[in-house]
Design a protein around this motif. Structure first.
Motif, PDB file in Angstrom:
ATOM      1  N   GLN A 198       8.611   6.935 -53.789  1.00  0.00           N
ATOM      2  CA  GLN A 198       7.256   6.433 -53.548  1.00  0.00           C
ATOM      3  C   GLN A 198       6.492   7.331 -52.591  1.00  0.00           C
ATOM      4  OE1 GLN A 198       5.442   3.990 -54.826  1.00  0.00           O
ATOM      5  NE2 GLN A 198       7.025   3.332 -56.265  1.00  0.00           N
ATOM      6  N   LEU A 199       7.183   7.832 -51.575  1.00  0.00           N
ATOM      7  CA  LEU A 199       6.540   8.741 -50.619  1.00  0.00           C
ATOM      8  C   LEU A 199       6.040   9.992 -51.326  1.00  0.00           C
ATOM      9  CD1 LEU A 199       6.060   9.254 -47.498  1.00  0.00           C
ATOM     10  CD2 LEU A 199       8.175  10.581 -47.583  1.00  0.00           C
ATOM     11  N   GLY A 200       6.916  10.578 -52.160  1.00  0.00           N
ATOM     12  CA  GLY A 200       6.497  11.772 -52.888  1.00  0.00           C
ATOM     13  C   GLY A 200       5.383  11.493 -53.883  1.00  0.00           C
ATOM     14  N   LEU A 201       5.431  10.323 -54.535  1.00  0.00           N
ATOM     15  CA  LEU A 201       4.407   9.982 -55.514  1.00  0.00           C
ATOM     16  C   LEU A 201       3.035   9.838 -54.856  1.00  0.00           C
ATOM     17  CD1 LEU A 201       3.611   9.150 -58.401  1.00  0.00           C
ATOM     18  CD2 LEU A 201       4.244   6.791 -57.788  1.00  0.00           C
ATOM     19  N   ILE A 202       2.978   9.128 -53.725  1.00  0.00           N
ATOM     20  CA  ILE A 202       1.694   8.911 -53.048  1.00  0.00           C
ATOM     21  C   ILE A 202       1.124  10.237 -52.544  1.00  0.00           C
ATOM     22  CG2 ILE A 202       0.609   7.807 -51.048  1.00  0.00           C
ATOM     23  CD1 ILE A 202       2.528   5.492 -51.399  1.00  0.00           C
ATOM     24  N   GLU A 234      -4.874  20.727 -48.555  1.00  0.00           N
ATOM     25  CA  GLU A 234      -5.712  20.288 -47.434  1.00  0.00           C
ATOM     26  C   GLU A 234      -4.935  20.272 -46.134  1.00  0.00           C
ATOM     27  OE1 GLU A 234      -8.272  16.304 -46.091  1.00  0.00           O
ATOM     28  OE2 GLU A 234      -7.497  16.503 -48.152  1.00  0.00           O
ATOM     29  N   LEU A 235      -3.689  19.864 -46.208  1.00  0.00           N
ATOM     30  CA  LEU A 235      -2.860  19.807 -45.012  1.00  0.00           C
ATOM     31  C   LEU A 235      -2.574  21.194 -44.469  1.00  0.00           C
ATOM     32  CD1 LEU A 235      -1.235  17.772 -43.237  1.00  0.00           C
ATOM     33  CD2 LEU A 235       0.723  18.237 -44.715  1.00  0.00           C
ATOM     34  N   PHE A 236      -2.222  22.133 -45.339  1.00  0.00           N
ATOM     35  CA  PHE A 236      -1.869  23.480 -44.881  1.00  0.00           C
ATOM     36  C   PHE A 236      -3.094  24.273 -44.424  1.00  0.00           C
ATOM     37  CE2 PHE A 236       1.937  23.240 -47.958  1.00  0.00           C
ATOM     38  CZ  PHE A 236       2.659  22.531 -47.012  1.00  0.00           C
ATOM     39  N   ASN A 237      -4.264  23.856 -44.842  1.00  0.00           N
ATOM     40  CA  ASN A 237      -5.491  24.518 -44.380  1.00  0.00           C
ATOM     41  C   ASN A 237      -6.019  23.942 -43.077  1.00  0.00           C
ATOM     42  OD1 ASN A 237      -5.600  26.303 -46.563  1.00  0.00           O
ATOM     43  ND2 ASN A 237      -6.794  24.884 -47.826  1.00  0.00           N
ATOM     44  N   ASP A 238      -5.354  22.922 -42.567  1.00  0.00           N
ATOM     45  CA  ASP A 238      -5.776  22.286 -41.320  1.00  0.00           C
ATOM     46  C   ASP A 238      -5.087  22.991 -40.149  1.00  0.00           C
ATOM     47  OD1 ASP A 238      -6.627  20.679 -39.296  1.00  0.00           O
ATOM     48  OD2 ASP A 238      -5.635  18.855 -39.996  1.00  0.00           O
ATOM     49  N   PRO A 239      -5.811  23.648 -39.252  1.00  0.00           N
ATOM     50  CA  PRO A 239      -5.165  24.331 -38.117  1.00  0.00           C
ATOM     51  C   PRO A 239      -4.384  23.377 -37.218  1.00  0.00           C
ATOM     52  CG  PRO A 239      -7.457  25.052 -38.375  1.00  0.00           C
ATOM     53  CD  PRO A 239      -7.276  23.862 -39.260  1.00  0.00           C
ATOM     54  N   GLN A 240      -4.841  22.131 -37.107  1.00  0.00           N
ATOM     55  CA  GLN A 240      -4.137  21.183 -36.250  1.00  0.00           C
ATOM     56  C   GLN A 240      -2.720  20.916 -36.754  1.00  0.00           C
ATOM     57  OE1 GLN A 240      -5.819  17.243 -35.992  1.00  0.00           O
ATOM     58  NE2 GLN A 240      -4.862  16.819 -34.012  1.00  0.00           N
ATOM     59  N   PHE A 241      -2.544  20.925 -38.069  1.00  0.00           N
ATOM     60  CA  PHE A 241      -1.209  20.691 -38.617  1.00  0.00           C
ATOM     61  C   PHE A 241      -0.231  21.753 -38.134  1.00  0.00           C
ATOM     62  CE2 PHE A 241       1.791  22.035 -41.946  1.00  0.00           C
ATOM     63  CZ  PHE A 241       2.614  20.919 -41.969  1.00  0.00           C
ATOM     64  N   LYS A 284      -2.742   9.903 -39.381  1.00  0.00           N
ATOM     65  CA  LYS A 284      -3.403  10.186 -40.650  1.00  0.00           C
ATOM     66  C   LYS A 284      -3.315   8.998 -41.595  1.00  0.00           C
ATOM     67  CE  LYS A 284      -4.909  14.448 -40.213  1.00  0.00           C
ATOM     68  NZ  LYS A 284      -6.360  14.775 -40.313  1.00  0.00           N
ATOM     69  N   ALA A 285      -2.144   8.368 -41.655  1.00  0.00           N
ATOM     70  CA  ALA A 285      -1.929   7.313 -42.649  1.00  0.00           C
ATOM     71  C   ALA A 285      -2.576   6.003 -42.246  1.00  0.00           C
ATOM     72  CB  ALA A 285      -0.431   7.121 -42.873  1.00  0.00           C
ATOM     73  N   LEU A 327      -2.320  11.793 -47.263  1.00  0.00           N
ATOM     74  CA  LEU A 327      -2.037  12.870 -46.311  1.00  0.00           C
ATOM     75  C   LEU A 327      -0.828  12.529 -45.428  1.00  0.00           C
ATOM     76  CD1 LEU A 327      -5.508  14.178 -45.076  1.00  0.00           C
ATOM     77  CD2 LEU A 327      -3.818  15.380 -46.452  1.00  0.00           C
ATOM     78  N   GLY A 328      -0.747  11.273 -44.997  1.00  0.00           N
ATOM     79  CA  GLY A 328       0.413  10.854 -44.220  1.00  0.00           C
ATOM     80  C   GLY A 328       1.702  11.001 -45.008  1.00  0.00           C
ATOM     81  N   SER A 329       1.655  10.670 -46.300  1.00  0.00           N
ATOM     82  CA  SER A 329       2.838  10.840 -47.144  1.00  0.00           C
ATOM     83  C   SER A 329       3.195  12.306 -47.304  1.00  0.00           C
ATOM     84  CB  SER A 329       2.592  10.208 -48.513  1.00  0.00           C
ATOM     85  OG  SER A 329       2.334   8.816 -48.390  1.00  0.00           O
ATOM     86  N   ALA A 330       2.185  13.171 -47.433  1.00  0.00           N
ATOM     87  CA  ALA A 330       2.451  14.605 -47.553  1.00  0.00           C
ATOM     88  C   ALA A 330       3.138  15.137 -46.299  1.00  0.00           C
ATOM     89  CB  ALA A 330       1.146  15.357 -47.809  1.00  0.00           C
TER      90      ALA A 330
END
Length: 322
Positions: A59-63, A89-96, A283-284, A292-295
């Protein structure tokens, strides 16, 4: 006058019976029956693991591949397939990347400190008498049994700038440990080590007690120092146990949540003390960006699996049996 009574001769032995025919061989079940028998015994445990582990990960991967926000949860908008868009989107976020680096460094510091303190105290337990050993074991197990949220609250009180006894003893006045980034991480590190080292201490102590005393005595008679005995004799024999406690510490410390969230009030000022678990929570649930939280959760899972597999592979290359 007595008469000599002659005993009758023994009767002739009976005819030797024919030997019984050997029992008929049991019919062996087919290959499929013998092959699947172990899996039948494991089936109940596999069903439980599937329900508690595999399905949530699925489910985590699906979401993480969907557009899933509060609008989709409430039914206002349909759920759409986003593919790798959330990861992009996550990898383009500098905060991540900042949070990821902070998480790796913080977890590494926690693991190294926990292993150092736990192994040192495990060796100390073998050197002290029964009563001090019992006191140390009970104190350590008490720290281990304390819930994370309770321990975090107690540590926040101890280091409180107004009422905490630590600042008064150290003469730090109204110094706030959670205001600065590095002092806040240091405070959380101390709490994490405090509640984690008992596992390492007890496990390594049990491993040391299982080592034959003749081996350690022979090394001591050869003139080896205590540090040399630990490095050349004890540690190699404890390597399988050290593998277990290291992997467990990496997993626990990499996904720290409660201590950071409680002691830094949700990640510190402007998110300066965020780690991946708290970042995923924000995020979630704080931003309602569940996809995004699941990612982030999937990224954490992949990192932990990769670190564990690489560590085990290096040990196998060295000829260690696990």
């Amino acid at each position: 006058m007595t008469q000599n009574v002659t005993a009758d001769p023994a009767p002739a032995p009976a005819a030797v019976r024919k030997s019984a025919p050997p029992p008929a061989p049991r019919k062996r079940s087919g290959r499929h029956g013998s092959r699947w028998t172990p899996w039948l015994y494991l089936a109940p445990a596999l069903v439980v693991l599937g329900g508690l582990l595999v399905y949530p990960i699925y489910q985590l991967g699906l979401i993480s591949f969907l557009e899933y926000t509060q609008a989709q949860v409430s039914g206002g908008e349909p759920t759409t397939f986003k593919g790798l868009g959330n990861y992009q989107e996550l990898f383009n976020d500098p905060q991540f990347w900042q949070v990821l680096l902070a998480t790796v460094l913080f977890a590494a510091a926690c693991v190294l400190t926990t292993l150092g303190v736990g192994c040192t105290l495990a060796v100390l337990l073998t050197r002290i008498r029964a009563l001090p050993r019992l006191i140390l074991m009970m104190a350590a197990l008490g720290a281990w049994a304390t819930p994370a949220i309770t321990g975090s609250t107690v540590w926040v009180f101890l280091f409180d700038p107004d009422f905490g006894p630590v600042n008064k003893v150290l003469g730090l006045g109204d110094f706030s440990w959670t205001y600065e980034r590095y002092s806040a991480f240091a405070l959380v590190l101390l709490e994490v080590v405090w509640c984690s080292f008992p596992f390492v201490m007890v496990t390594v102590y049990a491993g040391i007690k299982a080592i034959p005393g003749e081996v350690l005595e022979a090394a001591s008679l050869d003139g080896a120092s205590q540090w040399r005995i630990w490095r050349s004799v004890t540690a190699p024999m404890l390597r399988p146990i050290l593998v277990v406690v290291t992997i467990q510490s990496i997993i626990w410390d990499f996904k720290v949540f409660t201590q950071i969230y409680v002691m830094t009030n949700g990640g510190g000022i402007a998110g300066q003390n965020l780690v991946l678990n708290v970042y995923a929570y924000q995020k979630a649930f704080a931003s309602s960006q569940y996809s995004l939280g699941s990612a982030i959760g999937v990224v954490m899972l992949v990192i932990l699996l990769a670190v564990t597999l690489v560590y085990l592979r290096l040990l196998r290359r060295q000829g260690e049996e696990l």
